[in-house]
Design an enzyme around this catalytic site. Structure first.
Site, PDB file in Angstrom:
ATOM      1  N   SER A 206       0.833  -1.193   0.000  1.00  0.00           N
ATOM      2  CA  SER A 206       0.000   0.000   0.000  1.00  0.00           C
ATOM      3  C   SER A 206       0.882   1.262   0.000  1.00  0.00           C
ATOM      4  O   SER A 206       1.662   1.449  -0.932  1.00  0.00           O
ATOM      5  CB  SER A 206      -0.961  -0.046   1.188  1.00  0.00           C
ATOM      6  OG  SER A 206      -1.984   0.908   1.045  1.00  0.00           O
TER       7      SER A 206
ATOM      8  N   ASP B  67     -10.006  -5.488  -3.442  1.00  0.00           N
ATOM      9  CA  ASP B  67      -9.406  -4.458  -2.591  1.00  0.00           C
ATOM     10  C   ASP B  67     -10.247  -3.191  -2.716  1.00  0.00           C
ATOM     11  O   ASP B  67     -10.352  -2.611  -3.802  1.00  0.00           O
ATOM     12  CB  ASP B  67      -7.978  -4.222  -3.099  1.00  0.00           C
ATOM     13  CG  ASP B  67      -7.194  -3.250  -2.243  1.00  0.00           C
ATOM     14  OD1 ASP B  67      -7.797  -2.327  -1.674  1.00  0.00           O
ATOM     15  OD2 ASP B  67      -5.972  -3.409  -2.170  1.00  0.00           O
TER      16      ASP B  67
ATOM     17  N   HIS C 240      -7.352  -6.036   0.833  1.00  0.00           N
ATOM     18  CA  HIS C 240      -6.185  -5.188   1.119  1.00  0.00           C
ATOM     19  C   HIS C 240      -5.443  -5.634   2.384  1.00  0.00           C
ATOM     20  O   HIS C 240      -4.478  -4.988   2.786  1.00  0.00           O
ATOM     21  CB  HIS C 240      -6.673  -3.742   1.289  1.00  0.00           C
ATOM     22  CG  HIS C 240      -5.608  -2.686   1.144  1.00  0.00           C
ATOM     23  ND1 HIS C 240      -4.999  -2.406  -0.052  1.00  0.00           N
ATOM     24  CD2 HIS C 240      -5.024  -1.845   2.052  1.00  0.00           C
ATOM     25  CE1 HIS C 240      -4.108  -1.442   0.117  1.00  0.00           C
ATOM     26  NE2 HIS C 240      -4.089  -1.079   1.387  1.00  0.00           N
TER      27      HIS C 240
END
Lengths: 279, 279
Positions: free
Chosen positions: A148, A226, A259
């Site tokens: 991320s 995600d 995620h």
């Protein structure tokens, strides 16, 4: 350096350290995994893992399930913190999760009140490697990966320093921070409104500066479920840029994954074996 | 039942649920891992994992690194919470970590103010299995394992119900709660001072009631550097009792390992393969 904790795991050692950092002008914490093979006589290659928003040095080490394969291959892993911390370190006044503490974005801030401590680019790309290569049984064979915000960090640091790494990978990276809400908020605060400064940390732009000889082996895993994909991560910007450049990146859209660290744990083995191949 | 979260991991699903429990008279949360093989037509065997002091349903699922092998073997895992929770559920007035919330000790409390909700033995040994076997694609092939307080829970529940499980294992279990500070504090609070009630939940005593036919396959891993070993865990009491009974348990003293999930992660694969063998 102060040793904060040491745990035996898969025959190696997980250790947490704190040290007074010159770049960030505060005490920084990092965690390192040393596989059983690592000795002063036989140092091992080192993977840098950069974590995402809200994380510390602990999340990856506790949740990724990376040690078994790292111990098998004989590679060390370091997980630095994601921002400066401590008394006197600026934070978002409202305690936002995406600015300030836990949200350093791996750049050198130029704006007040951030500039004094938020020098994470320099910390990760210079100070920490020098420290580790001096004090730990690791070689100068380096790979870099992240998740991320840390995927943005890994990609942008590798693209700016291709000579320092043998390979780069990311899970769910923020691919174009100059056009997504997380990136725009952080870059505005840390760098001001100068677009040129922003472009120095946007992987979908930095990739275009690389010569073909600087094309590091690159693996990206992205979960199709995600919830940040469309608005924040924008992986198509990097995939498209790579395609135009004939940069043969390995981008994998993993169906049904989200995620979380459950996603990372599912594929971290592939990333470790990928990096090991290029050391 | 209410689905709280669902994450794809190693091709299977990690899910968290809450439900109103009859035994504990409150809303209980549990997490379950369903491997990719699990379908209504092809249910899979189920491992019960009981966690230690301060834990919830989340610790094992996030930190143990168990999913890869569970997915390979095709076994489900359930991680219940370690106590009742919620408004009106009694807690230690000083918020001690070893009594009240997060410290149910897998027994049925008889004393005030605990008796109403602290019925974890009945919840784990009866209500939860009935719920899971009705609503999830799992068979009645059951194994049970746990860590520390949950190691005590796994051993004592298996010894009291050997017909319900095919095998049992533990990491760093509290082996003789009637003589260690954690156990004495909890048993005094939950059961009063009646020694007979205490003995109903002490594995080093319960093991002596088993007939040779009731000797379940039993694996225990204990870290030699576990700071709780001498005072709280007392594994020698169980090892000695087993020896006297000619109960062939597999007790492994793992050199240099501590009480943490880093230790569990290092050896969980052995436990999963051990249980799978006896389903």
């Amino acid at each position: 350096m102060q040793l904060l904790a040491s745990n035996k795991v898969f025959g190696g050692l997980h250790q947490r350290y704190s040290h007074q950092a010159e770049s960030t002008q505060c005490e920084m914490t990092f965690a390192v995994y040393l596989p059983p093979q690592a000795t002063a006589e036989q140092p091992v290659p080192l993977l840098y893992w950069l974590s995402g928003l809200t994380c510390s040095d602990e999340n990856f080490m506790q949740k990724a399930g990376a040690f078994k394969v790292a111990a098998e291959l004989g590679m060390a892993i370091v997980a630095p913190d994601t921002s400066p911390r401590g008394e006197g370190v600026a934070d978002d006044p409202e305690g936002a999760y995406d600015l300030g503490l836990g949200a350093g974005f791996y750049i050198n801030a130029t704006q007040l009140p951030w500039a004094k401590h938020y020098q994470m680019y320099r910390y990760i790309s210079e100070e920490l490697p020098a420290l580790l290569e001096q004090h730990f049984p690791v070689t100068q064979q380096r790979a870099i990966a992240g998740h991320s915000m840390g995927g943005h960090g890994a990609l942008s640091i590798a693209f700016k320093n291709p000579e320092r790494f043998s390979s780069v990978s990311a899970f769910s990276p923020i691919c174009q921070p100059t056009t997504c809400p997380w990136g725009q908020k952080a870059f505005t605060a840390y760098l001001g409104s100068v677009q040129q400064a922003w472009q120095e940390h946007d992987s979908s732009l930095l990739i275009k500066r690389l010569t073909p000889e600087q094309h590091l082996p690159l693996l990206i895993d992205q979960g199709s479920d995600d919830s940040f994909l469309a608005e924040q991560l924008k992986s198509e910007t990097l995939v498209d840029a790579a395609k135009q450049l004939n940069y043969a990146i390995n981008f994998r859209m993993q169906q049904g994954y989200d995620h979380s660290y459950f996603f990372i744990a599912s594929f971290i083995e592939d990333h470790l074996r990928f990096h090991y191949k290029y050391f």
